[in-house]
Scaffold this motif. Structure first.
Motif, PDB file in Angstrom:
ATOM      1  N   LYS A 199       6.221  -7.408  -4.258  1.00 42.93           N
ATOM      2  CA  LYS A 199       6.623  -8.607  -4.586  1.00 42.93           C
ATOM      3  C   LYS A 199       7.932  -8.935  -3.915  1.00 42.93           C
ATOM      4  O   LYS A 199       8.823  -8.345  -3.612  1.00 42.93           O
ATOM      5  N   TYR A 200       8.030 -10.362  -3.755  1.00 39.58           N
ATOM      6  CA  TYR A 200       9.246 -10.937  -2.855  1.00 39.58           C
ATOM      7  C   TYR A 200      10.634 -10.535  -3.448  1.00 39.58           C
ATOM      8  O   TYR A 200      11.475 -10.188  -2.395  1.00 39.58           O
ATOM      9  N   ARG A 201      10.777 -10.605  -4.535  1.00 44.64           N
ATOM     10  CA  ARG A 201      12.217 -10.293  -5.251  1.00 44.64           C
ATOM     11  C   ARG A 201      12.396  -8.757  -4.973  1.00 44.64           C
ATOM     12  O   ARG A 201      13.617  -8.643  -4.901  1.00 44.64           O
ATOM     13  N   ASP A 202      11.230  -8.077  -5.109  1.00 42.75           N
ATOM     14  CA  ASP A 202      11.540  -6.526  -4.699  1.00 42.75           C
ATOM     15  C   ASP A 202      12.019  -6.169  -3.338  1.00 42.75           C
ATOM     16  O   ASP A 202      12.918  -5.567  -3.317  1.00 42.75           O
ATOM     17  N   LEU A 203      11.405  -6.930  -2.388  1.00 38.34           N
ATOM     18  CA  LEU A 203      11.354  -6.748  -1.111  1.00 38.34           C
ATOM     19  C   LEU A 203      12.878  -7.258  -0.682  1.00 38.34           C
ATOM     20  O   LEU A 203      13.517  -6.584   0.018  1.00 38.34           O
ATOM     21  N   ILE A 204      13.260  -8.360  -0.997  1.00 42.31           N
ATOM     22  CA  ILE A 204      14.618  -8.835  -0.493  1.00 42.31           C
ATOM     23  C   ILE A 204      15.750  -8.182  -1.122  1.00 42.31           C
ATOM     24  O   ILE A 204      17.080  -8.009  -0.737  1.00 42.31           O
ATOM     25  N   SER A 205      15.411  -7.516  -2.643  1.00 44.27           N
ATOM     26  CA  SER A 205      16.557  -6.858  -3.139  1.00 44.27           C
ATOM     27  C   SER A 205      16.983  -5.405  -2.521  1.00 44.27           C
ATOM     28  O   SER A 205      17.951  -4.871  -2.772  1.00 44.27           O
ATOM     29  N   MET A 206      16.136  -4.909  -1.680  1.00 41.03           N
ATOM     30  CA  MET A 206      16.179  -3.681  -0.766  1.00 41.03           C
ATOM     31  C   MET A 206      17.377  -3.806   0.028  1.00 41.03           C
ATOM     32  O   MET A 206      17.328  -4.882   0.782  1.00 41.03           O
ATOM     33  N   LYS A 207      17.814  -2.868   0.547  1.00 41.46           N
ATOM     34  CA  LYS A 207      18.736  -2.783   1.453  1.00 41.46           C
ATOM     35  C   LYS A 207      17.849  -2.610   2.888  1.00 41.46           C
ATOM     36  O   LYS A 207      16.641  -2.349   2.765  1.00 41.46           O
ATOM     37  N   ARG A 208      18.464  -2.816   3.963  1.00 47.19           N
ATOM     38  CA  ARG A 208      17.747  -3.032   5.392  1.00 47.19           C
ATOM     39  C   ARG A 208      17.158  -1.890   5.363  1.00 47.19           C
ATOM     40  O   ARG A 208      15.809  -1.673   5.690  1.00 47.19           O
ATOM     41  N   ASP A 209      17.683  -0.753   5.235  1.00 43.06           N
ATOM     42  CA  ASP A 209      17.200   0.630   5.626  1.00 43.06           C
ATOM     43  C   ASP A 209      15.983   0.798   4.670  1.00 43.06           C
ATOM     44  O   ASP A 209      14.958   1.580   5.105  1.00 43.06           O
ATOM     45  N   GLU A 210      16.195   0.372   3.599  1.00 47.75           N
ATOM     46  CA  GLU A 210      14.895   0.695   2.345  1.00 47.75           C
ATOM     47  C   GLU A 210      13.859  -0.290   3.065  1.00 47.75           C
ATOM     48  O   GLU A 210      12.767   0.234   2.759  1.00 47.75           O
ATOM     49  N   ARG A 211      14.012  -1.338   3.387  1.00 46.01           N
ATOM     50  CA  ARG A 211      12.899  -2.185   3.639  1.00 46.01           C
ATOM     51  C   ARG A 211      12.176  -1.558   4.893  1.00 46.01           C
ATOM     52  O   ARG A 211      10.938  -1.747   4.960  1.00 46.01           O
ATOM     53  N   ARG A 212      12.985  -1.297   5.988  1.00 49.73           N
ATOM     54  CA  ARG A 212      12.181  -0.839   7.189  1.00 49.73           C
ATOM     55  C   ARG A 212      11.491   0.562   6.723  1.00 49.73           C
ATOM     56  O   ARG A 212      10.386   0.678   7.219  1.00 49.73           O
ATOM     57  N   ALA A 213      12.041   1.408   5.713  1.00 50.68           N
ATOM     58  CA  ALA A 213      11.252   2.475   5.271  1.00 50.68           C
ATOM     59  C   ALA A 213       9.955   2.279   4.512  1.00 50.68           C
ATOM     60  O   ALA A 213       9.069   2.945   4.803  1.00 50.68           O
ATOM     61  N   ALA A 214      10.094   1.088   3.787  1.00 55.00           N
ATOM     62  CA  ALA A 214       8.887   0.807   2.919  1.00 55.00           C
ATOM     63  C   ALA A 214       7.860   0.384   3.828  1.00 55.00           C
ATOM     64  O   ALA A 214       6.817   0.533   3.544  1.00 55.00           O
ATOM     65  N   VAL A 215       8.181  -0.433   5.019  1.00 53.26           N
ATOM     66  CA  VAL A 215       6.875  -1.013   5.851  1.00 53.26           C
ATOM     67  C   VAL A 215       6.674  -0.024   6.884  1.00 53.26           C
ATOM     68  O   VAL A 215       5.720  -0.338   7.789  1.00 53.26           O
ATOM     69  N   LYS A 216       7.374   1.028   7.288  1.00 50.59           N
ATOM     70  CA  LYS A 216       7.074   1.953   8.463  1.00 50.59           C
ATOM     71  C   LYS A 216       5.690   2.507   8.373  1.00 50.59           C
ATOM     72  O   LYS A 216       5.126   3.148   7.509  1.00 50.59           O
ATOM     73  N   GLY A 217       4.992   2.329   9.356  1.00 57.75           N
ATOM     74  CA  GLY A 217       3.757   3.011   9.665  1.00 57.75           C
ATOM     75  C   GLY A 217       2.617   2.065   8.824  1.00 57.75           C
ATOM     76  O   GLY A 217       1.615   2.324   8.758  1.00 57.75           O
ATOM     77  N   LYS A 218       2.916   1.000   8.144  1.00 52.52           N
ATOM     78  CA  LYS A 218       2.154  -0.004   7.464  1.00 52.52           C
ATOM     79  C   LYS A 218       1.548  -0.936   8.664  1.00 52.52           C
ATOM     80  O   LYS A 218       2.273  -1.595   9.237  1.00 52.52           O
ATOM     81  N   ASP A 219       0.382  -1.186   8.452  1.00 55.20           N
ATOM     82  CA  ASP A 219      -0.193  -2.393   9.351  1.00 55.20           C
ATOM     83  C   ASP A 219      -0.845  -3.675   8.722  1.00 55.20           C
ATOM     84  O   ASP A 219      -0.559  -4.786   9.097  1.00 55.20           O
ATOM     85  N   ILE A 220      -0.761  -3.650   7.329  1.00 56.62           N
ATOM     86  CA  ILE A 220      -0.948  -4.889   6.468  1.00 56.62           C
ATOM     87  C   ILE A 220       0.184  -4.849   5.119  1.00 56.62           C
ATOM     88  O   ILE A 220      -0.095  -3.955   4.665  1.00 56.62           O
ATOM     89  N   ILE A 221       0.686  -5.959   5.101  1.00 55.37           N
ATOM     90  CA  ILE A 221       1.815  -5.821   4.180  1.00 55.37           C
ATOM     91  C   ILE A 221       1.605  -7.277   3.554  1.00 55.37           C
ATOM     92  O   ILE A 221       1.690  -8.251   4.306  1.00 55.37           O
ATOM     93  N   TYR A 222       1.036  -7.339   2.114  1.00 56.06           N
ATOM     94  CA  TYR A 222       1.228  -8.512   1.568  1.00 56.06           C
ATOM     95  C   TYR A 222       2.329  -8.609   0.763  1.00 56.06           C
ATOM     96  O   TYR A 222       3.120  -7.505   0.027  1.00 56.06           O
ATOM     97  N   ILE A 223       2.985  -9.830   0.732  1.00 58.15           N
ATOM     98  CA  ILE A 223       4.125 -10.101   0.022  1.00 58.15           C
ATOM     99  C   ILE A 223       3.995 -11.342  -0.872  1.00 58.15           C
ATOM    100  O   ILE A 223       3.658 -12.309  -0.276  1.00 58.15           O
ATOM    101  N   TYR A 224       4.148 -10.954  -2.394  1.00 55.18           N
ATOM    102  CA  TYR A 224       3.725 -12.151  -3.230  1.00 55.18           C
ATOM    103  C   TYR A 224       5.163 -12.943  -3.550  1.00 55.18           C
ATOM    104  O   TYR A 224       5.952 -12.201  -4.172  1.00 55.18           O
ATOM    105  N   HIS A 225       4.902 -14.102  -3.301  1.00 54.66           N
ATOM    106  CA  HIS A 225       6.020 -14.996  -3.501  1.00 54.66           C
ATOM    107  C   HIS A 225       5.771 -15.937  -4.664  1.00 54.66           C
ATOM    108  O   HIS A 225       4.802 -16.598  -4.703  1.00 54.66           O
ATOM    109  N   ASP A 226       6.710 -16.237  -5.693  1.00 57.50           N
ATOM    110  CA  ASP A 226       6.226 -17.008  -6.663  1.00 57.50           C
ATOM    111  C   ASP A 226       7.659 -17.884  -7.216  1.00 57.50           C
ATOM    112  O   ASP A 226       8.171 -17.627  -8.363  1.00 57.50           O
TER     113      ASP A 226
END
Length: 865
Positions: A558-585
């Motif tokens: 979810k968009y809100r969850d992603l932007i609420s993360m700290k930078r290092d947390e975001r980087r870790a969350a998408v590390k090694g991922k090829d397809i990242i879906y982000i839902y914005h509402d």
């Protein structure tokens, strides 16, 4: 000062070491007022003789000092006032020292006032003023010594008025701000300290006002004189006695600098007083826009122009090009920012009128794909203009402008008729005609990209990691605006296209279609339907698993969850991922609380997604971003008529699920007036139907913001393909000029470089159109002398023209020279500088040859003394 203190001070000065080659010290104690005559006879000094000058005995005193005694130190007490041209002791004074002990001299020394007889008289005349240490300190704070009576007068007035510089403009401005005549604090202080004659002499010299010592009348005179500088005399007919043509230059400079300065809003009360006192609203309303559009001194001028523009645009009494030209001209006026949403709204309606005029005979397509292409290339503009108008209208509703609000609401009524009764109705009627066969037989319009193929045809075709942003209810026109912003503001390749949204165009269907799948199906679920992806639920909590089932290196946020993360947390969350879906509402969510906020939400959504894209590219090393939506929406501001709603009584018993713009029934239904649409629900023995045109089906929920139907606004789902280009990449290096944004430039178009009037016009042109890598820029243009001092007002040019026709990118500016002397032998410069100061200023040589230029003012009538 006590004589004992004077004695100590003098003995100390005589005891100081002598300069080289000097053998004694002579000090002249000047006391023109003779304050110490009675005490001087008893004064004795341990290290100097005392000589008292007396009229009739000057020769003997001169002989004593110059020949009889050449070794003794002398204190020469001088109580006489002597003309310097007949001063017997001038030669001795050249190598002697001066001393003063009287109060006036001490005060003058404290305030850096040169001790001349003329200035001593002024200090004495204003003894009450100079009594206060704070006022003396303020006088001393001015730069340099005060050696002229006029400078001292200006210093006194400046301190009384509380200004830091000895400028007539600042003195008069301060007095105007000090209140109405009977309560004016500056006027009271001028009278209190006996400086009132000085003030009114200054006022008369620079403004031409001589009527009375009334501050209210002075306010009228200064403001009206400033107005007369740029307004036709016809518009001021009958007020000639209240302003000065000759001194309008000074008054214009004063007010222009004021309203274009940081304290602009302090002028509002002044303006309102003059407007009301002279009934200027009624007066200006009698004139045409062309008589007023070059003047920006008074806010009421904007209100009159706006009222006339709103009337003209709704009554079609003025051509749209002229309306937009007036607004373009007003964009650089002082009060534009206070009324920008009115001007912007009118501009958008003028563009809507242009669209109407050029498409009056449109909407007669026979092939759906052709109409789809026309919508995505030009028709969508009407939706954009309607949205932008209502953002401005929303701002109007949040602010109070009694003289304009009703007219703007009338304009909103006009917009509603043109948008809803013409555009939406005509567009939808034609669209329904060309899509009905396709929708009833297959549910898919021939020749269009399909939302159900999004993952396979768009996401999987990206080379490398891809971020997919799905913004709920982002309509095509909103996405188009976002794509253009990204194209201008970032270094990237940006493309936009559109796909046909799955029917019904609601969230649970659209979100499921965007996921990878082999099969989409529907099941009945407690009086509604549930969409399954490969027989699995497709709710938000299920989407991450669905993505991973097709590609293990996938993730959904979810968009809100992603932007609420700290930078290092975001980087870790998408590390090694090829397809990242982000839902914005943001857009759809706003409609749940207040339908009228949906267009403001569109603006916020674009801002949020731009920041998200920047974050992806800068923090998460993303290069590929796809932005899309689950569906669009229909929105009309005004409540719908009953004729825009349809009853459901004939099929109510068969309804499985219903929205304002769609209905799903059992397979026994055959509703009147609804269009059948084949869909994924048919396999569950269900049927789908859509209302034709822009009709809403009666039921629960709002009617202004709706979706679920088959209108172009609902079914035309945008796809933005964003490819970020890092500066080191080969594609960037090869096409550097294409991707590096640069401001458009302007140049002087006028060939004449000679200025022969205090008010003059110059033409400029914008060299490049705002397009691709060229971005808008605001420039300030003015005239300076060779030392860089501004000698004209500053005109603003907002260079944001997009036309590829050079003639459409021209600007005409009217300049006012300041009231001062100009030399036809000196060089002056036209300076063009961008407001942000990022570019090297452009300087063009110009000559100023004014036959009767205005010279330095004799503020106090001192030239003849």
């Amino acid at each position: 000062m006590a004589i004992e203190d004077i004695k100590k001070e003098l003995e100390k000065r005589f005891a100081e070491p002598l300069d080289e080659f000097y053998k004694r010290r002579i000090i002249f104690w000047n006391d023109e007022d003779g304050e110490f005559l009675d005490e001087i006879e008893s004064l004795t000094l341990c290290n100097a003789k005392v000589l008292v000058l007396e009229a009739g005995h000057l020769f003997s005193a001169k002989q004593l000092l110059s020949s009889s005694d050449l070794v003794s130190n002398y204190l020469v007490y001088n109580p006489l006032v002597v003309d310097p041209e007949h001063d017997w002791f001038l030669d001795i004074k050249l190598y002697s020292e001066e001393y003063r002990a009287d109060k006036t001299s001490r005060l003058m020394q404290e305030m850096q006032i040169v001790n001349t007889a003329e200035l001593r008289h002024v200090v004495k005349d204003f003894k009450g003023f100079f009594n206060a240490a704070s006022r003396r300190k303020a006088i001393a704070s001015f730069d340099g010594f005060i050696d002229k009576k006029s400078t001292l007068y200006m210093s006194i007035l400046s301190v009384i008025c509380g200004v830091k510089e000895r400028e007539p403009e600042l003195i008069i401005k301060s007095s105007l701000l000090a209140g109405a005549d009977l309560e004016n604090t500056v006027k009271m202080d001028l009278l209190k300290y006996g400086a009132s004659p000085l003030f009114w002499s200054l006022v008369g010299s620079v403004t031409g006002y001589h009527e009375s010592e009334n501050m209210d009348d002075l306010v009228n005179h200064v403001v009206l004189s400033a107005v007369s500088r740029t307004m036709s005399s016809d518009a001021l007919s009958g007020l000639e006695s209240k302003y000065s043509d000759i001194h309008s230059g000074f008054c214009y400079d004063l007010v222009f600098n004021w309203i274009h300065g940081q304290d602009k809003n302090s002028f509002r009360s002044i303006a309102e007083f003059v407007e009301n006192n002279l009934s200027l609203l009624d007066r200006f309303n009698q004139f045409e826009i062309k008589d007023l559009e070059d003047t920006d001194i008074l806010p009421i001028i904007d209100e009159v122009i706006l009222s006339k523009l709103m009337y003209a645009v709704t009554k079609r009494s003025m051509d749209n090009t002229s309306i937009m030209s007036v607004i373009e001209k007003r964009r650089t006026s002082a009060w534009y920012d206070d009324y920008d949403y009115f001007y912007d709204g009118i501009y958008e309606v003028a563009l809507m009128n242009q669209f109407y005029d050029s498409h009056l005979n449109s909407f007669h397509h026979v092939v759906a794909k052709e109409m789809w292409d026309a919508y995505t290339s030009e028709y969508y503009v009407m939706d954009s203009l309607y949205r932008e108008f209502h953002i401005d209208f929303s701002t109007c509703l949040q602010n109070l402008h009694p003289s304009l609000d009703d007219s703007f609401k009338d304009l909103a009524d006009y917009v509603e008729k043109e948008y809803k009764n013409w555009y939406l109705d005509k567009l939808a009627s034609n669209w329904n005609t060309v899509i009905e066969q396709d929708l009833s037989s297959t549910g898919k319009i021939t020749g269009l990209l399909q939302q159900t193929d999004f993952y396979q045809d768009v996401v999987r075709n990206v080379d490398g990691k891809v971020f997919v942003i799905i913004s709920d209810a982002m309509r095509y026109d909103v996405a188009y605006a976002l794509a253009k912003q990204l194209e201008i503001e970032t270094t990237a390749d940006v493309e936009i296209c559109a796909q046909q949204g799955i029917y019904p165009t609601i969230t649970k269907y659209g979100m499921a279609a965007l996921l990878p799948h082999k099969d989409l199906s529907v099941v009945e679920n407690n009086g509604s339907t549930k969409v399954l992806v490969d027989a699995h639920s497709s709710e938000m909590s299920d989407r991450d698993g669905i993505l991973k089932s097709y590609s293990e290196n996938s993730v959904a946020f979810k968009y809100r969850d992603l932007i609420s993360m700290k930078r290092d947390e975001r980087r870790a969350a998408v590390k090694g991922k090829d397809i990242i879906y982000i839902y914005h509402d943001t857009i759809d969510a706003s409609s749940h609380n207040d339908e009228t906020t949906v267009f403001d939400a569109c603006y916020r959504a674009n801002h949020e997604i731009k920041n998200l894209v920047n974050m992806i590219c800068s923090e998460l090393n993303g290069l590929n971003v796809i932005i899309t939506s689950d569906h669009g929406f229909l929105y009309t501001y005004q409540e719908l008529n009953e004729s825009d709603k349809m009853e459901r009584s004939s099929f109510k018993k068969d309804i499985v699920e219903q929205g304002r713009r769609y209905v799903i029934t059992n397979d026994l239904a055959n509703p009147d007036f609804l269009m059948p649409v084949k869909g994924i629900y048919n396999d569950a023995n269900l049927l789908g139907f859509a209302p034709r045109e822009n009709i809403r089906i009666k039921g629960a929920g709002g009617t202004k913001f709706v979706h679920g139907g088959t209108s172009l606004q609902e079914v035309c789902v945008p796809i933005i393909k964003y490819k970020y280009l890092r500066t080191g990449y080969k594609a960037y290096r090869i096409n550097k000029d294409k991707y590096d944004t640069k401001p458009v430039s302007i140049a002087l178009l006028s060939s004449n470089r000679k200025i022969s009037n205090m008010i003059f016009n110059l033409s400029f042109y914008q060299k490049e159109a705002v397009k691709d890598s060229y971005v808008p820029c605001t420039y300030n243009v003015y005239i300076t002398d060779a030392s860089g001092n501004e000698v004209s007002d500053i005109q603003k040019i907002i260079a944001d023209k997009t036309s590829t026709v050079p003639k459409d990118r021209e600007f005409k500016c009217t300049f006012n020279l300041k009231s001062q002397q100009f030399s036809n032998t000196e060089m002056y410069y036209l300076v063009i500088v961008d407001e942000e100061g990022k570019q090297v200023p452009i300087k063009e040589e110009v000559q100023i040859d004014i036959a009767m230029s205005i010279g330095d003012f004799d503020f106090f009538g001192l030239d003849g003394e």
